[in-house]
Design a protein around this motif. Structure first.
Motif, PDB file in Angstrom:
ATOM      1  N   ASN A 193       0.844  -1.203   0.000  1.00 26.15           N
ATOM      2  CA  ASN A 193       0.000   0.000   0.000  1.00 26.15           C
ATOM      3  C   ASN A 193       0.882   1.258   0.000  1.00 26.15           C
ATOM      4  O   ASN A 193       0.534   2.276  -0.577  1.00 26.15           O
ATOM      5  CB  ASN A 193      -0.913  -0.008   1.233  1.00 26.15           C
ATOM      6  CG  ASN A 193      -2.022   1.020   1.145  1.00 26.15           C
ATOM      7  OD1 ASN A 193      -2.862   0.935   0.255  1.00 26.15           O
ATOM      8  ND2 ASN A 193      -2.007   2.000   2.035  1.00 26.15           N
TER       9      ASN A 193
ATOM     10  N   TYR B 231      -6.777  -1.504  -0.073  1.00 23.46           N
ATOM     11  CA  TYR B 231      -6.496  -0.872  -1.364  1.00 23.46           C
ATOM     12  C   TYR B 231      -7.590   0.121  -1.759  1.00 23.46           C
ATOM     13  O   TYR B 231      -7.333   1.044  -2.526  1.00 23.46           O
ATOM     14  CB  TYR B 231      -6.263  -1.935  -2.443  1.00 23.46           C
ATOM     15  CG  TYR B 231      -4.966  -2.714  -2.216  1.00 23.46           C
ATOM     16  CD1 TYR B 231      -4.048  -2.291  -1.250  1.00 23.46           C
ATOM     17  CD2 TYR B 231      -4.659  -3.853  -2.955  1.00 23.46           C
ATOM     18  CE1 TYR B 231      -2.879  -2.987  -1.021  1.00 23.46           C
ATOM     19  CE2 TYR B 231      -3.484  -4.551  -2.731  1.00 23.46           C
ATOM     20  CZ  TYR B 231      -2.592  -4.124  -1.767  1.00 23.46           C
ATOM     21  OH  TYR B 231      -1.432  -4.814  -1.552  1.00 23.46           O
TER      22      TYR B 231
ATOM     23  N   GLY C 297      -6.053   2.956  -0.239  1.00 23.51           N
ATOM     24  CA  GLY C 297      -4.905   3.368  -1.051  1.00 23.51           C
ATOM     25  C   GLY C 297      -5.392   4.179  -2.253  1.00 23.51           C
ATOM     26  O   GLY C 297      -4.792   5.194  -2.616  1.00 23.51           O
TER      27      GLY C 297
END
Ligand SMILES: [Fe+2]
Ligand SMILES: [Fe+2]
Length: 340
Positions: free
Chosen positions: A78, A154, A157
């Protein structure tokens, strides 16, 4: 040799290039120390493919340990696997803003290093868990928990990337670099600790090399900041204080545990995260225990605090680690800059 053409009414001035733009080309040097660091960086290159990967035997781990190590590298990714794109964009930005040449070159070298760190995540994950981080079908509850946590991670992210891309042009150099400095301080601290704690030669070698790169990145940030910090306005100082809190919030995911701010996660995330990290620890990866992580993080932040306070920049309160300071809330993805 033919003669050049000299127009009768004189040469026509070329149109002014609207800025920001990467043209005109120039190589202005203001900070010789930065140019020297870039020279050193070029000589310090290493190749992740040369690490002893054949020593990373998937059969030497239980399935839970393999999953745990894959999970940890997916969390690291990440940060470290977003590094190449984050610094590539910052490099282009530095060209467009006509930063002096060594700044652009140092950014490029950080981009190069981060691509190596990204490759380490890639190789560790695909060797231990084909299809990882997300392109595989979980079967057990533990696997479903890991897959789901990584997907949520994610998602965050992605929010960070959108915020960073949108806000990059709005931040001044000192703000941007204080954030980067925080990330590099965190990264060098993390890898130093893990290089000493891991039971595997491959990971020890990997963490040692990555840690060395991160220390150099820290040196780059400090050299730029020493030039930029004098003469900061109170307004910029306030933005920096806020950015330091944002750095803590974002980086705690890999250094320690994520605080409630910014992170958009389901209620079970943290409990499952702890179980998975425990399996990685059990595999000998070198993840420090909860208290030692907190202590390391506290020490890294004490170093950042000592540096910024010299320039009259206030430090934010980090009640999670019993650090007092200015109260700041961070919820907006555009507040988050730090990377590894
Ligand atoms: Fe870095
Ligand atoms: Fe990195």
């Amino acid at each position: 040799m033919a003669e050049v053409t000299v127009p009768e009414g004189g040469f026509l001035p070329a149109p002014e290039i609207p800025q920001p733009n990467i043209f005109p080309i120039e190589w202005r040097v203001e900070t010789a120390k930065l140019a020297a660091i870039y020279e050193k960086a070029k000589r310090a290159v290493w190749n992740p493919a040369d690490l002893p990967w054949d020593e990373l035997d998937p059969a030497a781990f239980t399935p839970e340990q393999r999953l745990g190590v894959m999970y940890w590298f997916s969390v690291l990714a990440n940060f470290d696997a977003s590094g190449p794109a984050v610094f590539a964009r910052a490099t282009v930005h530095a060209f467009e803003k006509h930063q002096e040449d060594p700044v652009r070159k140092c950014f490029f070298s950080i981009t190069r290093d981060e691509m190596n760190h990204e490759e380490c995540c890639q190789r560790a994950i695909t060797r231990l868990w084909p299809g990882g981080p997300l392109d595989w079908k979980p079967v057990t509850d533990l696997e479903r928990a890991a897959h789901n946590n990584i997907a949520w991670l994610y998602h965050n992210g992605g929010r960070y990337w959108n915020g960073y891309s949108a806000a990059l042009g709005r931040y001044t150099l000192p703000v941007l670099f204080t954030s980067f400095m925080m990330g590099e301080m965190a990264a060098s601290t993390l890898f130093r600790g893990m290089a000493a704690a891991t039971r595997h030669r491959l990971f020890a070698e990997m963490f040692r090399r990555i840690g060395r790169d991160e220390s150099r990145h820290l040196q780059i940030c400090m050299t730029i900041l020493e030039k930029e910090w004098p003469g900061l306005t109170d307004e910029v100082k306030g933005v920096i204080t806020r950015q330091l809190r944002a750095g803590f919030v974002f980086l705690s995911m890999i250094l320690w545990e994520p605080p409630d701010e910014f992170w958009d996660l389901p209620p079970y995330f943290l409990a499952n995260h702890r179980v998975l990290i425990d399996h990685a620890r059990d595999a000998g990866l070198g993840v420090l225990d909860h208290d030692r992580q907190a202590e390391n993080w506290r020490q890294a932040m004490a170093k950042v605090r000592a540096i910024v306070e010299r320039w009259g920049i206030e430090f934010p309160a980090i009640p999670e680690l019993d650090i007092d300071g200015v109260k700041v809330d961070v919820t907006d993805p555009e507040d988050i800059i730090p990377v590894f």
